[in-house]
Design an enzyme around this catalytic site. Structure first.
Site, PDB file in Angstrom:
ATOM      1  N   GLY A  15      78.122  32.697 -43.146  1.00 15.40           N
ATOM      2  CA  GLY A  15      79.504  32.948 -42.740  1.00 15.40           C
ATOM      3  C   GLY A  15      79.708  32.845 -41.241  1.00 15.40           C
ATOM      4  CB  THR A  16      77.758  34.127 -38.371  1.00 16.83           C
ATOM      5  OG1 THR A  16      77.752  35.452 -38.922  1.00 16.83           O
ATOM      6  CG2 THR A  16      77.885  34.190 -36.872  1.00 16.83           C
ATOM      7  CG  ASN A  46      83.727  42.941 -43.091  1.00 16.40           C
ATOM      8  OD1 ASN A  46      84.713  42.479 -42.532  1.00 16.40           O
ATOM      9  ND2 ASN A  46      82.743  43.508 -42.420  1.00 16.40           N
ATOM     10  CD  GLN A  61      82.568  41.146 -47.835  1.00 13.89           C
ATOM     11  OE1 GLN A  61      82.358  41.433 -49.018  1.00 13.89           O
ATOM     12  NE2 GLN A  61      81.662  41.373 -46.899  1.00 13.89           N
ATOM     13  CG  HIS A  84      74.000  37.308 -47.546  1.00 20.43           C
ATOM     14  ND1 HIS A  84      74.136  38.575 -47.029  1.00 20.43           N
ATOM     15  CD2 HIS A  84      74.693  36.495 -46.704  1.00 20.43           C
ATOM     16  CE1 HIS A  84      74.857  38.520 -45.920  1.00 20.43           C
ATOM     17  NE2 HIS A  84      75.207  37.281 -45.699  1.00 20.43           N
ATOM     18  CB  THR A 116      64.983  19.296 -42.516  1.00 23.82           C
ATOM     19  OG1 THR A 116      64.462  18.180 -41.784  1.00 23.82           O
ATOM     20  CG2 THR A 116      64.484  19.242 -43.947  1.00 23.82           C
ATOM     21  CB  CYS A 126      77.901  42.208 -40.469  1.00 23.32           C
ATOM     22  SG  CYS A 126      78.474  42.128 -42.167  1.00 23.32           S
TER      23      CYS A 126
HETATM   24  C1  LIG Z   1      83.909  39.097 -43.704  1.00 25.69           C
HETATM   25  C2  LIG Z   1      82.593  38.603 -43.199  1.00 25.69           C
HETATM   26  N1  LIG Z   1      82.562  37.492 -42.436  1.00 25.69           N
HETATM   27  C3  LIG Z   1      81.417  36.995 -41.963  1.00 25.69           C
HETATM   28  C4  LIG Z   1      80.205  37.598 -42.243  1.00 25.69           C
HETATM   29  C5  LIG Z   1      78.958  36.994 -41.686  1.00 25.69           C
HETATM   30  O1  LIG Z   1      78.269  36.296 -42.673  1.00 25.69           O
HETATM   31  P1  LIG Z   1      76.731  35.894 -42.468  1.00 25.69           P
HETATM   32  O2  LIG Z   1      75.985  37.181 -42.369  1.00 25.69           O
HETATM   33  O3  LIG Z   1      76.391  35.103 -43.688  1.00 25.69           O
HETATM   34  O4  LIG Z   1      76.637  35.083 -41.243  1.00 25.69           O
HETATM   35  C6  LIG Z   1      80.187  38.790 -43.015  1.00 25.69           C
HETATM   36  C7  LIG Z   1      78.974  39.550 -43.322  1.00 25.69           C
HETATM   37  O5  LIG Z   1      77.881  39.376 -43.037  1.00 25.69           O
HETATM   38  C8  LIG Z   1      81.414  39.279 -43.519  1.00 25.69           C
HETATM   39  O6  LIG Z   1      81.468  40.369 -44.273  1.00 25.69           O
END
Ligand SMILES: Cc1ncc(COP(=O)(O)O)c(C=O)c1O
Length: 376
Positions: free
Chosen positions: A72-73, A153, A181, A203, A239, A329
């Site tokens: 997500g990030t 979240n 989410q 995840h 890769t 997070c």
């Molecule tokens: C709403 C939301 N955005 C982004 C993320 C970030 O995702 P990731 O940990 O897969 O980078 C999270 C949680 O980790 C999240 O709850």
């Protein structure tokens, strides 16, 4: 083995054994580099493209619109940066309750002088004030990027993604929504949803960590976000995370096939928690709009602050109960939650986020509420 109770499924979920089984060949025997032209490589390439097709079909998107990322990030960083770099957005409209993956990116672009930044007003229940969003769009002299999350979240509030997208369309704005989410928890119909970028992370729905997607609408053209090889159609070099991608697709397939059954079970567990807390803990309250437009997986609970409740996260941990004080997070750092501060800045409350999965039971809820009663 401990008898831990895991109520932090918005932070991450356990891997479904069926997902692991689908990944195993790609961790062991099928290790060819997807870019190699011999059969080993071609088999890996096929696994990735089949995963992409499956994900696209479930989200009702085109396979060419799905890019695999590390989560997500990365997906949100990429979308926001591309909107500014490649799509002429000079004004970002976001909210103070976004995940840090969005918030820190838009703040960085603002600090470096690339964009003007506005935060949309929030209603008392934490929802986005749509009339303020329209005023900001109407009053902007620059092309806007609207970055608003589909579901929060920490408090679970959900945005009307279609209504927001229509508003963006009216003002020729680019629309990015952090859907981390909701992908895997709600049906998507991207061909009929006016959004340019959405994100997902495996995840959060019993898939592996470190793999996600970025959906880029086919009408949007951006430049490569990682330079090097020609992977991900020249956009993200390196890769591929072969077993992660296979796991992501499998987890999404399972989540989609069992969606209604899982939703009902999780909703019932969450409602039971709310009722038990109200019955046994005086002064308890709930943040956001928990029984309105909300995730069915998250319950944000505030307890009156006392010497005992201040130790609640610590005491839950000692008692093998996993829940989070704010957004997990940010790696467990108890810096207080920017979301709770923005919607309910009450220093006399302690907030805990409980978040549920299909594996949680009402018996676990009862055990946690019994312990909370002792702790508070
Ligand atoms: C709403 C939301 N955005 C982004 C993320 C970030 O995702 P990731 O940990 O897969 O980078 C999270 C949680 O980790 C999240 O709850």
């Amino acid at each position: 083995m401990t008898d831990r109770i895991y109520f932090d499924n918005a932070a991450t979920t356990c891997l479904d054994p069926v997902v692991l089984e689908a990944m195993m060949p790609y961790l062991t025997s099928s290790y060819g580099n997807p870019s190699s032209i011999y059969s080993y490589g071609r088999e890996s390439r096929l696994a990735i493209e089949n995963a992409r097709k499956s994900v696209a079909k479930i989200l009702n998107a085109h396979p060419a619109e799905i890019f695999f990322t590390s989560g997500g990030t990365e997906s949100s960083n990429t979308a926001i940066s591309a909107a500014v770099r490649d799509l002429g957005c000079k004004h970002i409209i976001s909210s103070e309750i976004e995940h840090h993956a969005t918030l820190h990116t838009v703040e960085y672009l603002h600090r470096t002088g690339d964009v003007q930044l506005s935060y949309v007003k929030l209603l008392p229940n934490g929802h986005i004030d749509m009339s303020d969003l329209e005023s900001l769009l109407a009053g902007s002299n620059e092309r806007c990027l609207v970055s608003l999350m589909h579901a929060n979240n920490e408090i679970g509030n959900m945005l009307d993604i279609s209504a927001t997208g229509e508003l963006c369309k009216k003002y020729n704005a680019i629309f990015h929504s952090d859907t981390v989410q909701t992908v895997g928890h709600f049906p998507f119909d991207l061909r009929n949803t006016p959004v340019h970028f959405i994100t997902g992370a495996g995840h959060k729905f019993h898939g592996p960590k470190g793999v996600g997607i970025l959906y880029i609408n086919e009408n949007v053209r951006i430049t490569p976000f990682v330079h090097g090889g020609s992977q991900e159609r020249n956009m993200r070099a390196g890769t591929e995370n072969l077993y992660g991608i296979v796991g992501f697709a499998k987890a999404l397939e399972l989540a989609t096939a069992n969606h209604e059954m899982d939703r009902q079970k999780i909703q019932a567990t969450r409602l039971h928690m709310k009722e038990q807390l109200e019955q046994h803990i005086p002064g308890v309250s709930f943040n956001g709009d928990p029984f309105g437009a909300s995730l069915y997986t998250v319950l944000s609970v505030s307890f009156p602050k006392t010497d005992k409740s201040e130790m609640i996260l610590f005491n839950m941990d000692i008692n093998n109960i996993c829940a989070s004080g704010g957004s997990a997070c940010t790696s467990g750092a108890d810096a207080g939650s920017h979301v709770i501060r923005a919607i309910n800045n009450n220093e006399n409350q302690m907030t805990v986020r409980f978040s549920f999965s299909k594996y949680n039971t009402k018996e676990e809820v009862d055990a946690v509420v019994r312990k909370l009663k002792e702790m508070i």
